[in-house]
Design an enzyme around this catalytic site. Structure first.
Site, PDB file in Angstrom:
ATOM      1  N   HIS A 180       0.869  -1.183  -0.150  1.00 39.54           N
ATOM      2  CA  HIS A 180      -0.122  -0.102  -0.014  1.00 39.54           C
ATOM      3  C   HIS A 180       0.979   1.141  -0.093  1.00 39.54           C
ATOM      4  O   HIS A 180       0.703   2.241  -0.897  1.00 39.54           O
ATOM      5  CB  HIS A 180      -0.915  -0.199   1.260  1.00 39.54           C
ATOM      6  CG  HIS A 180      -1.977   1.282   1.233  1.00 39.54           C
ATOM      7  ND1 HIS A 180      -1.633   2.325   1.573  1.00 39.54           N
ATOM      8  CD2 HIS A 180      -3.110   1.225   0.855  1.00 39.54           C
ATOM      9  CE1 HIS A 180      -2.485   3.177   1.478  1.00 39.54           C
ATOM     10  NE2 HIS A 180      -3.492   2.421   0.894  1.00 39.54           N
ATOM     11  N   GLU A 188       7.640   5.667  -2.977  1.00 39.97           N
ATOM     12  CA  GLU A 188       8.368   5.418  -4.289  1.00 39.97           C
ATOM     13  C   GLU A 188       8.849   3.963  -4.559  1.00 39.97           C
ATOM     14  O   GLU A 188       9.601   3.660  -3.245  1.00 39.97           O
ATOM     15  CB  GLU A 188       9.106   6.573  -4.823  1.00 39.97           C
ATOM     16  CG  GLU A 188       8.604   7.844  -5.044  1.00 39.97           C
ATOM     17  CD  GLU A 188       7.546   7.978  -6.090  1.00 39.97           C
ATOM     18  OE1 GLU A 188       7.816   7.145  -7.068  1.00 39.97           O
ATOM     19  OE2 GLU A 188       6.310   8.668  -6.127  1.00 39.97           O
ATOM     20  N   LEU A 233      -3.794  -7.960   2.809  1.00 35.57           N
ATOM     21  CA  LEU A 233      -4.280  -9.317   3.506  1.00 35.57           C
ATOM     22  C   LEU A 233      -5.876  -9.499   3.352  1.00 35.57           C
ATOM     23  O   LEU A 233      -6.173 -10.533   3.393  1.00 35.57           O
ATOM     24  CB  LEU A 233      -4.491  -8.734   4.983  1.00 35.57           C
ATOM     25  CG  LEU A 233      -3.003  -8.947   5.497  1.00 35.57           C
ATOM     26  CD1 LEU A 233      -2.779  -8.544   7.054  1.00 35.57           C
ATOM     27  CD2 LEU A 233      -2.420 -10.319   5.474  1.00 35.57           C
ATOM     28  N   ALA A 234      -6.627  -8.276   2.797  1.00 32.58           N
ATOM     29  CA  ALA A 234      -7.862  -8.771   2.216  1.00 32.58           C
ATOM     30  C   ALA A 234      -8.385  -8.017   0.928  1.00 32.58           C
ATOM     31  O   ALA A 234      -7.666  -7.195   0.497  1.00 32.58           O
ATOM     32  CB  ALA A 234      -8.667  -8.175   3.465  1.00 32.58           C
TER      33      ALA A 234
END
Lengths: 118, 118
Positions: free
Chosen positions: B9, B47, B72-73
């Protein structure tokens, strides 16, 4: 009595939260000998909240609550948000031992887990 | 040439992004026989971006790029954002095979990994 709470971020997508519930169910099956109560809880966007799940475990009579963050990296949620919630609940329930475990991303087996997906 | 990109993320906390870079380094060491290039990329806040990392792999001459979401989901990032970026890059580089793998949370060994933290 011992409780285990799997803590996830929570999503607006119900199926994503259901994945976490399913995983908590699998943890429950694998730890019947060790935990009397296993559930999941969500930081935001889904129920139960972390405080609500802790309150439920306390109401059930759990004296030891292990909290396992289902997070991959030490962002603000892992570093600040979750520890602050746990610390507040620990103050409210001094007779209960709330034990915050390392988050999932710290597990030594993560590399092998990722390799299994390639 | 084959590339492997670990997609996370991204966080405002640099140490969190560095965890992902370290993990990519461990994957690199474990897959020297299989991938000529292993790197990480971030959906946001850090980055390289996913498009930048794909462009770099293409520029190196990689004809096959495996993308492994470190999530994870199946929230919006996994369901929509990452597949859309990959699809766009696939259109731009029809001669390169970009292979989006299942996200980390789907690994069969996840329960055992979590148990190792208790």
């Amino acid at each position: 009595m011992n409780a285990l709470l799997l803590i996830a971020h929570g999503s607006r997508i119900g199926a994503s939260n259901d994945e976490v519930r399913t995983l908590a169910g699998r943890l429950r099956e694998e730890t019947l000998h060790k935990y009397d109560h296993v559930d999941c809880a969500f930081l935001e966007l889904a129920e139960p909240s972390i405080p609500a799940a802790i309150e439920e475990a306390v109401a059930m009579g759990c004296e030891r609550i292990r909290v396992l963050p289902y997070f991959l990296a030490a962002g603000n949620h892992v570093i600040s948000d979750i520890p602050e919630i746990i610390a507040q609940k620990q103050v409210e329930h001094p007779g209960v031992k709330i034990d915050l475990r390392p988050y999932a991303g710290t597990a030594p087996g993560m590399v092998e887990l990722l390799l299994s997906l390639l």
